[in-house]
Enzyme design. Structure first.
Site: not given
Ligand code: PLP
Length: 359
Positions: A101, A171, A195
């Site tokens: 990511w 993030d 999540k």
């Molecule tokens: C799931 C995830 C994303 C992506 O999220 P989207 O909503 O699909 O754009 C970005 N960063 C991390 C660390 C993630 O786990």
């Protein structure tokens, strides 16, 4: 049969919240209509979003120095929004890379601004490891420092926060609200909702107010922090159902003791699973102990020709979505906030039975 869903995202949500949402699905707040069918500018909705923000501020102890935004476009939307809003002409966006990511964020950032990637992985013999924060070679000049505290696919978590004169951007898509953090250590936190918060599409952004003064680059209004802040995250129609469900999750979290209680719950769950994997010679986890994720536990069968059998028997036993990401292979159990201890116990019991039957 009780089903436990280990999906990495969209992930399971607290059953208590899902039941309440079901009960009020057709008749929200006695209005005779669904929350999906009311104006986002109607009084009941405005009161809900106010309470939602207040609840998140209590849960994470967010001070008035920060704006809380409820944006569109999930986590990846922010891969673009961050460089577009924080770009400086004379300094690169610095991206700390420890997995899939964070590397994705670098790639997207490079479309808009000058980037500098800092690789902190120190893998040896297929074992995943990272440098501790003190050893990161961050340049002096940066428009921002971006990092990913929990690499959802690699199962690597960073428990420290770097210090730098440039804004620290994190993030937190796969670990927000899973353990206590000090928001003041950061300047911008973002998290896609699917999540630990609610339905996909929504993204929470917690941004230091002083950053809203940056000119950045020309950008779509829906990705503009200053515009969203000024408009109460309603520059355009927000994802109203996702926002409502996020509020329900926040209220529920507060009712069970907040992030502190959740952290204890998550540590207990992760310990049961890692301890079992470490004690087994049928399974292994390749992540160094100091950076193992509380939320995403990848594990590998010693004999990977048994992978398909493992997955189909797990599914038959009500243990869903355990296949690892194609980039790292093996299995992955995502054990976000909503996963109960019973789910971990059921998984470990199944793994143990499978190991005995197949060794
Ligand atoms: C799931 C995830 C994303 C992506 O999220 P989207 O909503 O699909 O754009 C970005 N960063 C991390 C660390 C993630 O786990």
């Amino acid at each position: 049969m009780t089903v436990y869903n280990f999906c990495a995202g969209p992930a399971m949500l607290p059953p208590e919240v899902m039941k309440k949402a079901q009960q009020e699905f057709l008749n929200w707040q006695n209005l005779g209509v669904s929350v999906m069918e009311v104006s986002h500018r109607a009084q009941p909705y405005l009161e809900m979003v106010k309470e939602c923000e207040a609840s998140l501020r209590r849960l994470m102890d967010i001070s008035d120095e920060f704006e809380v935004l409820f944006m569109h476009g999930g986590g990846r939307g922010q891969f673009a929004a961050v460089p577009l809003n924080l770009h400086l002409d004379d300094a690169p966006g610095v991206y700390v890379e420890n997995g899939i990511w964070s590397s994705g964020a670098t790639k997207e950032g490079a479309k808009f601004t000058q980037v500098e990637g800092i690789n902190i992985r120190t893998d040896v013999d297929g074992q995943f490891d990272i440098q501790p924060v003190e050893q990161w070679k961050l340049p002096e000049k940066a428009s921002f420092i971006h990092f990913c505290p929990n690499e959802t696919i690699d199962g690597i978590e960073i428990y420290d926060v770097p210090k730098h004169d440039a804004p620290i951007v994190a993030d937190m898509s796969s670990m927000i609200l899973s353990r206590e953090i000090n928001v003041d250590d950061f300047d911008l936190i973002y998290a896609g909702a699917q999540k630990n918060i609610g339905p996909s599409g929504l993204c929470i952004v917690i941004v230091r107010k002083t950053l809203l003064e940056r000119e950045g680059l020309p950008r779509p209004a829906i990705l503009d922090y200053a515009i969203e802040a000024k408009q109460g995250s309603m520059y355009n129609t927000p994802p109203t159902f996702a926002w409502y469900l996020a509020n329900e999750v926040f209220q529920y979290l507060e009712s069970i003791g907040g992030v502190k209680a959740m952290e204890a719950h998550n540590k207990k769950k992760a310990a049961i699973l890692y301890d079992y994997i470490d004690s087994s010679d049928f399974y292994s986890n390749k992540v160094a102990k100091h950076c193992r994720s509380l939320m995403n536990v990848p594990f590998w069968l010693k004999d990977d020709t048994l992978n398909d059998k493992f997955l189909s028997e797990a599914e038959a036993a009500g243990l869903l979505a355990l296949e690892g990401h194609r980039f790292v292979g093996g299995m992955r159990a995502s054990i976000y906030n909503a996963m109960p201890v019973e789910g971990i116990e059921a998984l470990v019991a199944f793994m143990d039975k499978f190991a005995k039957e197949n060794s």
